[in-house]
Design a protein around this motif. Structure first.
Motif, short mmCIF file in Angstrom:
data_model
loop_
_atom_site.label_atom_id
_atom_site.label_comp_id
_atom_site.label_asym_id
_atom_site.label_seq_id
_atom_site.Cartn_x
_atom_site.Cartn_y
_atom_site.Cartn_z
N GLN A 25 0.58 -1.46 0.07
CA GLN A 25 0.18 0.02 -0.39
C GLN A 25 0.67 0.89 -0.27
OE1 GLN A 25 -4.03 0.63 2.16
NE2 GLN A 25 -2.99 2.02 2.91
N LYS A 26 2.13 1.14 0.24
CA LYS A 26 2.85 2.05 0.84
C LYS A 26 3.38 2.87 -0.49
CE LYS A 26 6.74 3.84 3.56
NZ LYS A 26 7.24 5.15 2.12
N PHE A 27 4.08 1.60 -1.07
CA PHE A 27 4.59 1.68 -2.69
C PHE A 27 3.10 2.37 -3.37
CE2 PHE A 27 4.64 -0.75 -6.65
CZ PHE A 27 5.70 -0.40 -7.19
N TRP A 28 1.62 1.46 -3.06
CA TRP A 28 0.77 2.13 -4.55
C TRP A 28 0.80 3.68 -3.86
CZ3 TRP A 28 -2.04 -0.68 -7.36
CH2 TRP A 28 -3.42 0.04 -7.96
N LEU A 29 0.66 4.34 -2.90
CA LEU A 29 0.81 5.70 -2.09
C LEU A 29 1.56 6.25 -2.49
CD1 LEU A 29 -1.44 4.90 1.77
CD2 LEU A 29 -2.59 5.59 -1.28
N ASP A 30 2.95 5.95 -2.12
CA ASP A 30 4.53 6.59 -2.43
C ASP A 30 4.64 7.46 -4.24
OD1 ASP A 30 4.59 7.06 -0.01
OD2 ASP A 30 6.07 5.39 -0.45
N HIS A 31 3.22 6.23 -5.32
CA HIS A 31 2.99 6.64 -6.29
C HIS A 31 2.16 7.10 -6.99
CE1 HIS A 31 7.94 4.54 -7.67
NE2 HIS A 31 7.64 3.56 -6.31
N GLU A 32 1.71 7.22 -5.57
CA GLU A 32 0.40 8.33 -6.35
C GLU A 32 -0.02 7.49 -7.33
OE1 GLU A 32 0.52 12.43 -6.38
OE2 GLU A 32 2.43 12.50 -5.23
N LEU A 33 -0.66 5.58 -7.31
CA LEU A 33 -0.90 5.54 -8.79
C LEU A 33 -3.24 5.47 -8.45
CD1 LEU A 33 0.85 1.74 -8.07
CD2 LEU A 33 1.79 3.90 -9.76
N ASP A 34 -3.22 5.02 -9.43
CA ASP A 34 -4.54 5.32 -9.86
C ASP A 34 -4.84 3.64 -10.33
OD1 ASP A 34 -6.33 7.75 -9.67
OD2 ASP A 34 -4.36 8.69 -10.88
N ALA A 35 -4.11 2.70 -10.89
CA ALA A 35 -4.09 1.76 -10.94
C ALA A 35 -2.60 1.04 -11.59
CB ALA A 35 -4.60 1.57 -12.38
N LEU A 36 -2.64 -0.27 -11.66
CA LEU A 36 -1.34 -0.57 -12.28
C LEU A 36 -1.53 -1.02 -13.16
CD1 LEU A 36 1.66 -0.82 -11.11
CD2 LEU A 36 0.80 -2.85 -9.80
N LEU A 37 -0.44 -1.20 -14.28
CA LEU A 37 -0.84 -1.98 -15.29
C LEU A 37 0.39 -3.42 -15.19
CD1 LEU A 37 -2.44 -2.31 -18.04
CD2 LEU A 37 -0.32 -1.27 -19.19
N CYS A 38 0.15 -4.60 -15.06
CA CYS A 38 1.07 -5.39 -15.63
C CYS A 38 0.47 -7.18 -16.39
CB CYS A 38 1.26 -6.26 -14.04
SG CYS A 38 0.80 -6.82 -13.30
N PRO A 39 1.62 -7.26 -16.54
CA PRO A 39 1.09 -8.78 -17.61
C PRO A 39 0.09 -9.52 -16.10
CG PRO A 39 3.47 -8.50 -17.70
CD PRO A 39 3.01 -7.80 -16.77
N PRO A 40 -0.67 -10.33 -16.88
CA PRO A 40 -1.36 -11.89 -16.35
C PRO A 40 -0.54 -12.47 -16.36
CG PRO A 40 -2.81 -11.48 -17.98
CD PRO A 40 -1.35 -10.52 -18.45
N ALA A 41 0.47 -12.76 -16.34
CA ALA A 41 1.06 -13.72 -16.49
C ALA A 41 1.96 -13.25 -17.55
CB ALA A 41 1.12 -14.79 -16.59
N ALA A 42 3.69 -14.96 -16.91
CA ALA A 42 4.62 -13.92 -18.63
C ALA A 42 4.76 -14.54 -19.66
CB ALA A 42 5.69 -14.89 -17.31
N THR A 43 4.03 -15.59 -19.19
CA THR A 43 3.68 -16.43 -20.29
C THR A 43 1.74 -16.36 -20.93
OG1 THR A 43 1.98 -18.15 -19.59
CG2 THR A 43 3.96 -18.38 -19.22
N THR A 44 2.13 -16.46 -22.65
CA THR A 44 0.26 -16.82 -23.12
C THR A 44 0.10 -18.16 -22.26
OG1 THR A 44 0.84 -17.89 -24.67
CG2 THR A 44 0.94 -15.20 -24.64
N ALA A 45 -1.09 -18.35 -22.77
CA ALA A 45 -1.86 -19.79 -22.29
C ALA A 45 -0.88 -20.73 -22.63
CB ALA A 45 -3.30 -20.25 -23.31
N THR A 46 -0.31 -21.56 -22.45
CA THR A 46 0.63 -22.90 -22.21
C THR A 46 0.44 -23.95 -23.50
OG1 THR A 46 0.38 -23.00 -20.29
CG2 THR A 46 2.09 -21.77 -19.65
N PRO A 47 1.19 -24.85 -23.06
CA PRO A 47 1.12 -26.37 -24.04
C PRO A 47 0.34 -26.46 -22.37
CG PRO A 47 2.98 -25.92 -24.19
CD PRO A 47 3.19 -24.30 -23.16
N LEU A 48 -0.60 -27.58 -22.69
CA LEU A 48 -1.05 -28.43 -21.79
C LEU A 48 -0.41 -28.86 -20.40
CD1 LEU A 48 -3.67 -31.17 -23.98
CD2 LEU A 48 -3.67 -27.61 -22.93
N ASP A 49 -0.80 -28.88 -19.22
CA ASP A 49 -0.55 -29.18 -17.70
C ASP A 49 0.96 -28.37 -17.53
OD1 ASP A 49 -2.59 -30.67 -17.64
OD2 ASP A 49 -1.75 -32.10 -18.30
#
Lengths: 541, 541
Positions: free
Chosen positions: B421-445
């Motif tokens: 929360q401190k990180f968030w407030l210090d940077h005065e963010l309205d939102a944060l953008l990041c990938p949902p994963a390092a990958t796209t859909a991966t091979p099965l399992d």
């Protein structure tokens, strides 16, 4: 150093922090009416008696705002009166009057330098805090010898919020050893007395606050409540006190008698005050301060809307909780309150509470998940004996829970919460009125009846103490056969020995609202408070 | 009965519930472009293709409201398209098309009888539900043989809320055995396939929803998410999905793979949809329905205010989480997204995430407090083997925690939350953008990378998946030395084998907001979504 020596040291330190000019003459210490001593002892000037005696917190903030009083003189007046209260009731732990006066002077200077700037909501108002709140440079002993002489480094988040809102912090108030009983008695600072009648308990765990505010050594303070610790001392001392919903008021960063991360029933911080509107002003100020920025666990609610949901409000009445039979003065004052409210045109619906045995046993087990081992270790570390009220809880016999037990308790609580919410919605309640306990303030170390308060902690419903009056000559003892809920109830019932022994002891009522709707509860409470005190009453602002 | 026989029975029952007229010809089952099959198979009429293909949930509700379509024809169209999706991707579990059509007819009749009455917010809209939601008369197998053929008696609170809001419920969707992996594969119903590319996972645990919505067999469904279970399948299938803050959407009364009362990281229910505004409409409808009346654990928030806090919004960008290196297509699409957002005039601030190792280990331990004994017993009761993705979690090796461990984890989580929360407030963010994963859909399992999603569960911040595009020919494989966070990262990085193998696989981004401010996140998301899809893009309503 033995615990007695530590206690002597801490008490001596506390005495040193009270100016010699504010020491009471012996005759006042023995007064039969402690509440009157501030007015007759000659330590406060007439103006200081006006400042401390005539206004509630909202009125006083207004008086400071309109320039009638400076922050400094207000602070000085309350320091004096708190010093008197301390000498009479032993209600304080840490005293920082000098810091407070400096702070007040800064506020006065700030204001003089920026006359156009709007004042903050608590500008110049002295606010007292329960001992568990941290102030840099002062201890948070919370009744445990092991914590003596270990000054804190930081402000508790709520203390910081109050400072940011312009408040002046000037003292901290006494609690029971362990903070787990309803008698604010410990080996470091001793017992806090009830200024309305020293033969009954001041309540706990926020008992120092209760006594201090009853003495008007403070008109707004903060307690905490996990089973009734704001409400029991409010009830015992005849003041307003709010058990807030979890997550509205910053609770983080306090000295704690449990291990970090302890779960179960969550404690809350809440206002204790001489008026309802002071409690409301406190809650509104906290809501508007984005409490979550101070304590990340607070809800992002930010709402303060006291408008009731319905134009014609409907209040349920539970005369007892099915576990403990109310004493004659409690019964009488509930009946009178309900009749006054009916006369005021409020719809009052007599209800029988759902069976609470499951709720009560779940709550008790949730309070002691670790078998109270953590707090027993603290006592051991302090090499101190248990005080009487702690002895009676028989800590060593309390079993601990496993993680599976805890999950099962969570599930049981969910069921209780579902059932109770259904009860609430089925009856279309805007609020529920019930006694804060089956008893008034009891003889010392005899408080047994926490079922009336702790249910709302389990359910997480806000619950407000509203003072009504006091024990009167009508409240004669009646037969123990009137206590119909079993052996323990009868034991509790027998503690009432008639109006002579309970002279001047306050009576109050408890008004409960829906979870996280503390704002709406306040809206209903205003109507209730007005109706209760329309002709007379001790508690109008 | 053995688990295979039970599976055959359940699958046969499911097949019976699809009308014979809706069975696909063999050629379509083998199509190389599953997403196109509904349009070419001839089962849907042109009007039905329009109903299912042209609108998002909000647009369709408007069309029903203005009389363009009846609830019945809309429901029938989605039943058909869901039946097709089921045959192609194995995304459904329980099918109740007949009940749905009856319900839609009732809604049409109701409306005809009361033409002046305003329609409810979901009037006539088919909404699909993850298998864990209960519908009377149908199983909630949640991928466990032991729960087969044990129909539920009641509606889950959220299902009831949706019905009260006018929705039509018509099917439930597949999940992994245990609901704890990112591959929606189990012994009862088999594996759900990803319709964008059957060689990669459909994600999980709400993988059936992901595939069904990508096929437009549904345009609005509900998943649940404790580590990424809404967002991973949204990401894998290229749809919108929201991990809501705890306590906004009723989660109670679902079939659960953990013991009642289990604590730790709380699961949430959240919308998955073909448009952002469908997610918003869902959240607003739930907020305005007093969610707590359906599930007492919901917050009494009732707020839905999408106005951002600042006029010039400020979005942080984290290109990686310091644990897993994004694959080339993930990196590229993040960069393109950020550059589009900058071009649209949004202030984008490149940030390095705080070190997450403590957060990640705390979260993992909180997921498995009971050492996953409960779910292992369920598998044992079903006398079934573990599916591959469950095998890889090595359940038997997961240690259980004591109550003291749990308290220590709570304390650790509080620290992580404070720091973040401190990180968030210090940077005065309205939102944060990041990938949902390092990958796209991966091979099965092969899904390993839940750090990007589960952090927001630990912190309880709302997190939204916004589709961007798909893997392109630019996304060539690069050397494993680019994976700089250690052994596990390299293993994960090597799974990407180039654009040919990942043809048509979606890319998305994840937008995170402040806790319990899902409404404000939606306000920011509208601007982001608009900027991302201003020229082109698959996902405009």
């Amino acid at each position: 150093m033995g615990y007695r020596e530590i206690a002597r040291g801490k008490q001596e330190q506390r005495r040193q922090r009270i100016s010699k000019d504010w020491i009471l003459a012996r005759e006042h210490l023995a007064s039969s009416n402690l509440l009157k001593v501030p007015e007759v002892c000659g330590i406060l000037t007439g103006r200081e008696l006006e400042i401390t005696g005539k206004y509630d917190a909202v009125g006083l903030v207004e008086k400071i705002a309109n320039g009638s009083f400076s922050a400094r003189e207000v602070t000085l007046a309350f320091c004096k009166r708190a010093a008197i209260a301390q000498q009479l009731t032993n209600c304080l732990t840490e005293i920082f009057f000098e810091d407070a006066i400096q702070r007040a002077e800064e506020l006065d200077r700030e204001r003089a330098a920026n006359p156009g700037t709007p004042l903050r909501p608590f500008h110049g108002l002295p606010i007292s805090l329960k001992d568990s709140f941290k102030i840099p440079g002062y201890d948070s002993v919370i009744g445990m010898t092991c914590f003596a002489n270990d000054p804190d480094q930081t402000y508790s988040p709520l203390a910081q919020l109050l400072l940011d809102a312009g408040a002046v912090l000037y003292c901290k108030t006494n609690v029971p050893q362990t903070m787990m009983t309803a008698d604010s008695d410990n080996n470091v600072f001793g017992r806090t007395l009830n200024p309305t009648n020293i033969n009954v308990t001041a309540g706990g765990s926020s008992g120092g606050e209760g006594a201090l505010i009853a003495m008007r050594g403070s008109i707004l303070g903060v307690g905490t409540d996990i089973a009734g610790s704001v409400r029991i001392p409010s009830h015992c001392n005849g003041i307003y006190g709010l058990r807030t919903s979890v997550g509205l008021v910053p609770m983080a960063g306090q000295k704690d008698p449990v291990a970090p991360g302890t779960d179960g029933v969550a404690p809350i911080a809440g206002p204790m005050a001489t008026s309802l509107r002071a409690c409301e002003h406190f809650m509104k100020t906290v809501a508007k301060s984005s409490a979550w920025k101070y304590d990340e666990s607070c809800l992002h609610l930010n709402r303060w809307d006291t408008r009731p949901k319905h134009t014609n409000i409907r209040i349920g009445v539970a005369y007892n909780d099915g576990m403990f039979t109310p004493w004659p003065p409690v019964r009488r004052s509930m009946q009178q309150a309900v009749s006054k409210l009916r006369s005021a045109g409020i719809e009052m619906v007599d209800l029988k509470m759902p069976d609470l045995h499951e709720a009560v046993s779940t709550t008790y087990r949730m309070y002691s998940l670790d078998g109270c081992r953590f707090v027993q270790n603290l006592i051991k570390q302090g090499e101190e004996p248990e005080v009487e009220s702690v002895k009676r809880t028989n800590l060593a016999a309390i079993p601990s829970a496993t993680l599976d037990d805890f999950f099962a308790l969570n599930a049981a609580r969910s069921k209780v919460k579902e059932d109770f919410q259904k009860f609430w919605l089925d009856h279309e309640l805007d609020a529920l009125l019930c006694p804060p306990a089956a008893t008034t303030a009891t003889p010392l170390d005899e408080w047994k009846c926490i079922t009336y308060t702790m249910l709302w902690n389990l359910l997480d419903y806000p619950a407000l103490i509203i003072p009504i009056g006091k024990v009167t000559d009508q409240d004669v003892v009646d037969g123990v056969e009137n206590a119909i809920f079993g052996e323990e109830d009868q034991q509790n019932y027998k503690l009432y020995t008639g109006p002579e022994d309970f002279k001047n002891v306050p009576t109050t009522t408890q008004l409960i609202g829906m979870r996280q709707e503390d704002d709406r509860l306040m809206g209903v409470a205003k109507m209730v408070d007005e109706a209760l005190h329309s002709q007379s009453g001790p508690s109008k602002p």
